[in-house]
Write an enzyme that holds these catalytic residues in place. Structure first.
Site, PDB file in Angstrom:
ATOM      1  N   GLY A   1     -19.615 -50.366 -17.381  1.00  0.00           N
ATOM      2  CA  GLY A   1     -20.861 -50.100 -16.652  1.00  0.00           C
ATOM      3  C   GLY A   1     -21.227 -48.624 -16.754  1.00  0.00           C
ATOM      4  O   GLY A   1     -22.389 -48.266 -16.957  1.00  0.00           O
TER       5      GLY A   1
ATOM      6  N   GLY B   1     -17.768 -49.526 -13.587  1.00  0.00           N
ATOM      7  CA  GLY B   1     -16.433 -49.123 -14.032  1.00  0.00           C
ATOM      8  C   GLY B   1     -16.500 -48.579 -15.445  1.00  0.00           C
ATOM      9  O   GLY B   1     -17.461 -47.873 -15.810  1.00  0.00           O
ATOM     10  N   ALA B   2     -15.506 -48.920 -16.269  1.00  0.00           N
ATOM     11  CA  ALA B   2     -15.427 -48.370 -17.625  1.00  0.00           C
ATOM     12  C   ALA B   2     -16.695 -48.683 -18.426  1.00  0.00           C
ATOM     13  O   ALA B   2     -17.353 -47.782 -18.962  1.00  0.00           O
ATOM     14  CB  ALA B   2     -14.196 -48.944 -18.316  1.00  0.00           C
TER      15      ALA B   2
ATOM     16  N   ASN C   1      -5.237 -59.897 -25.702  1.00  0.00           N
ATOM     17  CA  ASN C   1      -5.155 -59.581 -24.269  1.00  0.00           C
ATOM     18  C   ASN C   1      -3.982 -60.312 -23.641  1.00  0.00           C
ATOM     19  O   ASN C   1      -3.134 -59.721 -22.990  1.00  0.00           O
ATOM     20  CB  ASN C   1      -6.447 -60.001 -23.557  1.00  0.00           C
ATOM     21  CG  ASN C   1      -7.394 -58.836 -23.356  1.00  0.00           C
ATOM     22  OD1 ASN C   1      -7.190 -58.000 -22.502  1.00  0.00           O
ATOM     23  ND2 ASN C   1      -8.417 -58.765 -24.188  1.00  0.00           N
TER      24      ASN C   1
ATOM     25  N   ASN D   1      -9.576 -61.902 -27.875  1.00  0.00           N
ATOM     26  CA  ASN D   1      -9.114 -61.635 -26.504  1.00  0.00           C
ATOM     27  C   ASN D   1      -8.057 -62.633 -26.041  1.00  0.00           C
ATOM     28  O   ASN D   1      -7.122 -62.265 -25.331  1.00  0.00           O
ATOM     29  CB  ASN D   1     -10.297 -61.651 -25.532  1.00  0.00           C
ATOM     30  CG  ASN D   1     -11.153 -60.408 -25.666  1.00  0.00           C
ATOM     31  OD1 ASN D   1     -10.683 -59.373 -26.138  1.00  0.00           O
ATOM     32  ND2 ASN D   1     -12.409 -60.495 -25.282  1.00  0.00           N
TER      33      ASN D   1
ATOM     34  N   LYS E   1     -15.117 -63.374 -30.501  1.00  0.00           N
ATOM     35  CA  LYS E   1     -14.413 -62.373 -29.687  1.00  0.00           C
ATOM     36  C   LYS E   1     -13.347 -63.032 -28.809  1.00  0.00           C
ATOM     37  O   LYS E   1     -12.307 -62.449 -28.510  1.00  0.00           O
ATOM     38  CB  LYS E   1     -15.416 -61.581 -28.831  1.00  0.00           C
ATOM     39  CG  LYS E   1     -14.782 -60.341 -28.211  1.00  0.00           C
ATOM     40  CD  LYS E   1     -15.779 -59.463 -27.474  1.00  0.00           C
ATOM     41  CE  LYS E   1     -15.103 -58.213 -26.941  1.00  0.00           C
ATOM     42  NZ  LYS E   1     -15.988 -57.405 -26.099  1.00  0.00           N
TER      43      LYS E   1
HETATM   44  P1  NAD Z   1     -13.667 -52.127 -14.674  1.00  0.00           P
HETATM   45  O1  NAD Z   1     -12.607 -52.712 -13.806  1.00  0.00           O
HETATM   46  O2  NAD Z   1     -13.456 -50.768 -15.256  1.00  0.00           O
HETATM   47  O3  NAD Z   1     -15.052 -52.071 -13.861  1.00  0.00           O
HETATM   48  C1  NAD Z   1     -15.454 -53.070 -12.981  1.00  0.00           C
HETATM   49  C2  NAD Z   1     -16.087 -52.373 -11.765  1.00  0.00           C
HETATM   50  O4  NAD Z   1     -16.662 -53.357 -10.933  1.00  0.00           O
HETATM   51  C3  NAD Z   1     -15.068 -51.602 -10.912  1.00  0.00           C
HETATM   52  O5  NAD Z   1     -15.449 -50.240 -10.824  1.00  0.00           O
HETATM   53  C4  NAD Z   1     -15.138 -52.299  -9.561  1.00  0.00           C
HETATM   54  O6  NAD Z   1     -14.973 -51.426  -8.455  1.00  0.00           O
HETATM   55  C5  NAD Z   1     -16.535 -52.880  -9.586  1.00  0.00           C
HETATM   56  N1  NAD Z   1     -16.792 -54.001  -8.664  1.00  0.00           N
HETATM   57  C6  NAD Z   1     -15.965 -55.004  -8.270  1.00  0.00           C
HETATM   58  N2  NAD Z   1     -16.602 -55.839  -7.426  1.00  0.00           N
HETATM   59  C7  NAD Z   1     -17.872 -55.360  -7.298  1.00  0.00           C
HETATM   60  C8  NAD Z   1     -19.017 -55.805  -6.577  1.00  0.00           C
HETATM   61  N3  NAD Z   1     -19.000 -56.894  -5.829  1.00  0.00           N
HETATM   62  N4  NAD Z   1     -20.157 -55.070  -6.677  1.00  0.00           N
HETATM   63  C9  NAD Z   1     -20.200 -53.946  -7.429  1.00  0.00           C
HETATM   64  N5  NAD Z   1     -19.140 -53.474  -8.130  1.00  0.00           N
HETATM   65  C10 NAD Z   1     -17.991 -54.185  -8.071  1.00  0.00           C
HETATM   66  O7  NAD Z   1     -13.944 -53.203 -15.812  1.00  0.00           O
HETATM   67  P2  NAD Z   1     -14.523 -52.950 -17.281  1.00  0.00           P
HETATM   68  O8  NAD Z   1     -13.403 -52.625 -18.199  1.00  0.00           O
HETATM   69  O9  NAD Z   1     -15.699 -52.056 -17.216  1.00  0.00           O
HETATM   70  O10 NAD Z   1     -14.974 -54.439 -17.669  1.00  0.00           O
HETATM   71  C11 NAD Z   1     -16.166 -55.023 -17.170  1.00  0.00           C
HETATM   72  C12 NAD Z   1     -16.483 -56.260 -18.014  1.00  0.00           C
HETATM   73  O11 NAD Z   1     -16.710 -55.850 -19.367  1.00  0.00           O
HETATM   74  C13 NAD Z   1     -15.324 -57.267 -18.083  1.00  0.00           C
HETATM   75  O12 NAD Z   1     -15.828 -58.565 -18.188  1.00  0.00           O
HETATM   76  C14 NAD Z   1     -14.604 -56.881 -19.370  1.00  0.00           C
HETATM   77  O13 NAD Z   1     -13.850 -57.932 -19.920  1.00  0.00           O
HETATM   78  C15 NAD Z   1     -15.798 -56.512 -20.240  1.00  0.00           C
HETATM   79  N6  NAD Z   1     -15.524 -55.610 -21.355  1.00  0.00           N
HETATM   80  C16 NAD Z   1     -14.706 -54.524 -21.198  1.00  0.00           C
HETATM   81  C17 NAD Z   1     -14.512 -53.671 -22.280  1.00  0.00           C
HETATM   82  C18 NAD Z   1     -13.704 -52.394 -22.131  1.00  0.00           C
HETATM   83  O14 NAD Z   1     -13.454 -51.736 -23.142  1.00  0.00           O
HETATM   84  N7  NAD Z   1     -13.336 -51.972 -20.938  1.00  0.00           N
HETATM   85  C19 NAD Z   1     -15.139 -53.939 -23.501  1.00  0.00           C
HETATM   86  C20 NAD Z   1     -15.979 -55.049 -23.614  1.00  0.00           C
HETATM   87  C21 NAD Z   1     -16.176 -55.873 -22.528  1.00  0.00           C
END
Ligand code: NAD
Length: 309
Positions: free
Chosen positions: A12, A9-10, A194, A190, A186
């Protein structure tokens, strides 16, 4: 290095995209078919203040298609960690490292149910990213941002190796013994921004400017500081508060991700944030009524989405 991003997602896509750009063999694994199809057809578009570019990682909905990898980076939301771990067991061997940079507390304990602690690396990142649609992200972090990592077991050389690969990709990374301290710091941010921005529908700036909300932020932070201190971390209240206000000033215009989750009627990571503080509080014998109430309110919202327009 051969790397599988589980949950592209975002975040990854941010890490995976930069690691791909710097020449690693990167596999994006995600259950979101439309996103995977877009990446296969057009690559991943990475947009940012310094310009846009496209990378072309491998992409699949089935981890097994990637085959054995050197590194797994877990970037699903915490409530999907268990399911994600189940799906990657056959691409892990004796030398594979599994890194979690997810927010909050509790993911390492879930990962440990599936693999030996010696494989696990955990960390914290101040980078941020937004998913704009299938195959497209916006790198929203201001400045450089930093990632800290540490082995859950003794494999410091794995952590160093991953850190070197990350730094070559422009992901400023350090190996340290203090990751848990950074995670608690952090968590203060959050658990306040959040959670309360989501409950109240406010941006960070709107929340901190509202005099009426101060006692809530103070009480939440006092509890987190007390639990963290009882657990052996150096987080006196005045430092926790200073950190909260510093980050708040930098992020005034920001609507934290839980605001967006609630807006889109999605499950939140509350169990890994204020929920984790409550759990750790129970372990340490520290009462956390304010964090507990915050969890109850978010869970009530989550379970009544169907009543809301
Ligand atoms: P996101 O929702 O954008 O991405 C998560 C992805 O996981 C989605 O694309 C979803 O389809 C996928 N997914 C769900 N189940 C799955 C599975 N079983 N196998 C494979 N893929 C699967 O979330 P994000 O914002 O990227 O956040 C991910 C983590 O990073 C969270 O713990 C979040 O708190 C943390 N985080 C986010 C940010 C940010 O700016 N977005 C910053 C720091 C940390």
């Amino acid at each position: 290095m051969k790397i599988a991003i589980i949950g592209a997602g975002a975040m990854g896509s941010l890490f995976g995209g930069l690691l791909c750009k710097s020449g690693n063999e990167v596999w994006f694994v995600d259950v979101w078919q439309e996103h995977i199809n877009a990446i296969k057809e057009r690559g991943l578009k990475m947009c940012g203040d310094k310009g846009d570019f496209v990378v072309t990682p491998r992409a699949t909905t089935k981890a097994s298609e990637a085959g054995r990898v050197d590194l797994i980076i877990l970037f699903v939301k915490g409530f999907h960690t268990e399911e994600a771990m189940q799906s990657v067991l056959d691409i892990i061997d004796e030398n594979t490292a599994v890194l979690t940079l997810q927010n909050g507390l509790g993911n390492v304990e879930i990962i440990e149910k599936f693999i030996d602690r010696k494989h696990i690396l955990f960390g914290m990142t101040t980078l941020t990213s937004d998913l704009e649609g299938p195959g497209k992200i916006f790198m929203s972090f201001a400045g450089e941002g930093e990632t800290t990592i540490q082995p859950a077991g003794e494999r410091w050389e794995d952590a160093q190796c991953v850190s070197d690969v990350f730094n070559k990709a422009g992901l400023c990374t350090v190996v340290t013994e203090n990751v848990k301290q950074h995670i608690w710091e952090k968590l203060v941010v959050n658990c306040n921004y959040n959670t309360y921005c989501a409950l109240l529908g406010l941006s960070v700036g709107q929340l901190i400017d509202c005099y009426a909300s101060r006692s809530l932020l103070v009480a939440t932070t006092e509890e987190i500081s007390a639990v963290a201190s009882a657990a052996g971390f150096n987080l006196p209240y005045y430092r926790a508060w200073e950190h909260l206000m510093e980050v708040g000033e930098e992020a005034r215009a920001h609507y934290p991700s839980m605001v967006i989750d609630i807006r889109h009627k999605r499950q939140t990571e509350i169990d890994f944030l204020n929920g984790a503080v409550v759990r750790e509080g129970k372990k340490q014998g520290i009462p956390t009524p304010v964090n507990e109430t915050a969890v109850t309110l978010i869970k009530t919202l989550e379970s009544t989405y169907h009543h809301r327009k």
